[in-house]
Write a protein that holds these residues in place. Structure first.
Motif, PDB file in Angstrom:
ATOM      1  N   THR A  37      32.201  13.508  32.187  1.00 59.99           N
ATOM      2  CA  THR A  37      32.125  14.722  33.006  1.00 59.99           C
ATOM      3  C   THR A  37      30.700  14.949  33.498  1.00 59.99           C
ATOM      4  O   THR A  37      30.478  15.335  34.648  1.00 59.99           O
ATOM      5  CB  THR A  37      32.602  15.939  32.189  1.00 59.99           C
ATOM      6  OG1 THR A  37      33.949  15.729  31.767  1.00 59.99           O
ATOM      7  CG2 THR A  37      32.523  17.223  33.009  1.00 59.99           C
TER       8      THR A  37
ATOM      9  N   ASN B 180      38.216  15.227  33.939  1.00 58.50           N
ATOM     10  CA  ASN B 180      36.763  15.059  34.043  1.00 58.50           C
ATOM     11  C   ASN B 180      36.220  15.624  35.344  1.00 58.50           C
ATOM     12  O   ASN B 180      35.169  16.267  35.363  1.00 58.50           O
ATOM     13  CB  ASN B 180      36.394  13.577  33.925  1.00 58.50           C
ATOM     14  CG  ASN B 180      36.688  13.021  32.543  1.00 58.50           C
ATOM     15  OD1 ASN B 180      36.580  13.714  31.543  1.00 58.50           O
ATOM     16  ND2 ASN B 180      37.090  11.761  32.491  1.00 58.50           N
TER      17      ASN B 180
ATOM     18  N   ALA C  52      33.738  20.166  30.277  1.00 58.74           N
ATOM     19  CA  ALA C  52      34.624  19.171  29.658  1.00 58.74           C
ATOM     20  C   ALA C  52      35.437  19.810  28.540  1.00 58.74           C
ATOM     21  O   ALA C  52      36.617  19.483  28.353  1.00 58.74           O
ATOM     22  CB  ALA C  52      33.796  18.006  29.116  1.00 58.74           C
TER      23      ALA C  52
ATOM     24  N   GLY D  72      38.281  17.157  28.916  1.00 59.38           N
ATOM     25  CA  GLY D  72      37.787  15.871  29.380  1.00 59.38           C
ATOM     26  C   GLY D  72      36.784  15.246  28.433  1.00 59.38           C
ATOM     27  O   GLY D  72      36.479  15.785  27.363  1.00 59.38           O
TER      28      GLY D  72
END
Length: 656
Positions: free
Chosen positions: A544, A283, A534, A539
């Protein structure tokens, strides 16, 4: 640098297709992959022809305003219908009969403007049936073309504004207007330079197209690789080096790139895997790239091409806008770098081995000459030449200077590819400008902008700080899912006038709303740049997005600073005033980073994080008393940290 070794390591890390990520979050990149030879040649002919037309008129001067903008828009529309499918299930390798019909109608709208131009002028305000038919046709073509390229968000907004113009008399009194006929609305959009062919498409047909074309030529020569290698050489070996590489390279590329999402994918495909390998979380890695790429839209010289529209709108020299934006832009990146560095120190991340990093001397020897066109561009922009002329010579100089090295040299095929690629890259911007023309046209016709201003002022209760807050919220909402150029045009039309009510200079007001419109790319639930980061990092998108907002916190506070202290924009201030505001704001940004990360020389506990946060806010608020409080708190925090370090007998690491 052992480049082959590094590439092998990256190949094992990168598990996503960057082009797939780009197409997912950037609708402007969803081109058809045509496989029918004559269709490919037709698209190339239109794209290269439009690029050469704009280069030619940059030296000879544009056509009559309405004709020039109509030709630009019509050819752009034709290319959009040929290159972008109407829906996901439509053919992806060929254009359909409907697409060709729409492309033909797009060209027909140009022919009508050229053939009956004098008649259109003489009939001003008294359109005939043919005028109305073509007006309806252009509005529908722009709406459909925009839907395909820019997406549904701006299309829905355009539709709502057209309905507002039509049904205004039947709406609540607070937003009602006297009403306009269907014919009046349509012809206002097509046959004047206040609607679709307004300022936005005018700037697209002059400045923006040429600067996008310039970026395409730079990309063909390998400028992106130069930016990455320079960033690696500068910061790759430092604590958390890959993240700093991402910040620096994204800043370089973003300053001449008009798309935050494209910037995330271009540099992030390289830097995000490196960040993850170093030890940053998924992230955080995606957020660093997103925040850095968005920052490029506020960094001179190009500022996502918005600087040129701002200059046109405000009647200011471009050079004045670019100079004013330098300090806030650099402070934004300082804020990102501070958080990245403190996070690396806090969790003990190391940099990359110098053996796998490029050497600056070799990098500059191989590609350093590619900087010369940028130097020429900046010299001409600040030397009194028009942006159009400067961009054209920058393109020509890129071709010439690239000849100096075999690795960067462009042959005829490469030049034609750069011309076509530049036109393709300009399609999304041009369509967004055409659609924004509808919104601005309706706002101008109905007085909606004044109503929006009144609403913000009512919410702000005639208090500047509250008005700034609600203007910020309005700008973020208006900017969601939009490229930087339509974001600026919409926010400057709808939100900026509320600030002028308090006597704030128009330029300062426009910069304030533009900043927050751009930050919509980081603000969930529609944070396209963060979501793209992301996607590459693997992530969680919203997580994020929130981390990227933390990284961009300095950028969120800086606009408030330059409203209260225009010296930050170098407006009506002495050198001493500018320097003092820079110093206090810089210290405030450093303190803010400490408050967020809980680390300075050593770990910082909750109490001192709160103190750091308070010192940051007081330093950022431009006032003698608040500056004194903030400096006292910062000095106290530094003393406590040094004493804590000495007690633990831990030598502070060199802060890179």
């Amino acid at each position: 640098m052992n480049k082959e070794s590094l590439d092998e390591q990256l190949d094992t890390t990168v598990e996503v297709d960057s082009q797939e990520i780009l197409e997912k979050f950037d609708s402007e990149s969803r081109f058809r992959n045509l496989n029918i030879p004559w269709m490919i040649r037709l698209v190339s002919l239109l794209a290269v022809g439009l690029a050469l037309f704009h280069l030619f008129t940059s030296f000879t001067g544009p056509l009559i305003t309405l004709q020039h903008r109509a030709l630009h828009t019509g050819v752009i529309l034709a290319l959009v219908f040929l290159l972008f499918p109407a829906r996901k299930k439509a053919p992806q390798q060929r254009a359909t009969v409907i697409d060709f019909l729409l492309a033909f109608l797009s060209i027909a709208t140009i022919v009508y403007i050229f053939v009956d131009y004098m008649g259109i002028v003489q009939r001003a305000g008294l359109p005939n049936h043919t005028d109305i038919i073509f007006s309806f046709l252009v509005v529908m073509l722009v709406m459909e073309g925009g839907r395909r390229v820019v997406g549904t968000g701006l299309t829905v907004m355009c539709s709502l504004f057209l309905l507002y113009a039509l049904f205004g008399p039947h709406l609540p009194t607070v937003i009602a207007h006297r009403g306009y006929s269907f014919e009046d609305i349509l012809t206002y959009m097509y046959l004047t330079t206040e609607g679709i062919y307004g300022t936005a498409i005018g700037v697209s047909a002059t400045y923006i197209f040429l600067f996008v074309l310039f970026g395409s030529f730079l990309n063909r020569t390998g400028m992106g690789q130069l930016f990455n290698d320079v960033a690696m050489a500068i910061a790759g070996h430092t604590s958390g080096g890959p993240a700093k590489v991402g910040v620096i390279s994204s800043g370089f590329l973003g300053s001449i790139n008009g798309s935050a999402v494209a910037n995330v994918v271009t540099t992030g495909a390289f830097t995000i895997p490196l960040m993850k390998r170093t030890g940053y979380s998924k992230n955080f890695s995606g957020a660093v790239e997103a925040a850095s790429s968005v920052g490029g839209q506020i960094l001179p010289p190009i500022m996502g091409a918005t600087a040129f529209i701002m200059a046109e709108t405000l009647g200011m020299p471009y050079t004045q806008i670019a100079l004013a934006a330098i300090i806030p832009g650099l402070l934004y990146y300082l804020g990102v770098i501070v958080v990245v560095h403190l996070r690396a120190k806090k969790i003990g991340l190391q940099g990359m081995s110098r053996k796998e990093l490029p050497r600056m001397k070799i990098v500059m020897k191989e590609r350093g000459h590619l900087v010369i066109p940028l130097v020429i561009l900046i010299y001409m922009l600040f030397g009194g030449f028009t942006p159009i002329y400067a961009a054209s010579w920058a393109i020509i100089s890129t071709v010439v200077i690239a000849m100096f090295r075999a690795t960067t040299r462009l042959n005829i095929k490469n030049i034609l590819q750069a011309l076509e690629e530049g036109t393709r890259n300009a399609l999304g911007v041009a369509m967004a400008c055409a659609m924004v023309g509808i919104i601005v046209g309706v706002a101008s016709l109905t007085g909606f902008g004044l109503k929006m201003t009144s609403a913000i002022l009512i919410l702000g209760n005639d208090m500047l700080i509250l008005t700034l807050f609600f203007t910020m919220i309005a700008s973020i909402i208006l900017g969601m899912g939009l490229p930087s150029i339509p974001t600026y045009i919409i926010t400057s039309t709808m939100a900026a006038p509320a600030l002028m009510h308090f006597g704030i200079e128009p330029f300062v007001s426009h910069m304030f709303v533009f900043y927050f419109g751009i930050f919509a790319n980081l603000t969930p639930p529609v944070a396209l740049a963060a979501f793209a980061g992301a996607g590459i990092a693997g992530g969680e998108p919203n997580r994020t997005g929130f981390i990227s907002l933390k990284l961009a916190a300095a950028g969120i506070l800086v606009p408030y600073v330059f409203v209260y202290a225009p010296a930050l924009l170098m407006q009506n201030a002495s050198v001493g005033e500018i320097a003092w505001v820079m110093i206090t704001t810089t210290l405030g940004i450093l303190a803010l980073g400490v408050a967020f990360e809980g680390y300075f020389l050593t770990d910082v506990n909750v109490l001192f994080r709160l103190i750091a946060g308070v010192s940051a806010l007081t330093l950022i608020i431009p006032n003698v008393v608040t500056d004194a409080i903030g400096l006292t708190l910062v000095i106290g925090l530094v003393i406590v940290q040094v004493l804590h370090w000495k007690r633990n007998a831990v030598a502070p690491e060199k802060i890179v």
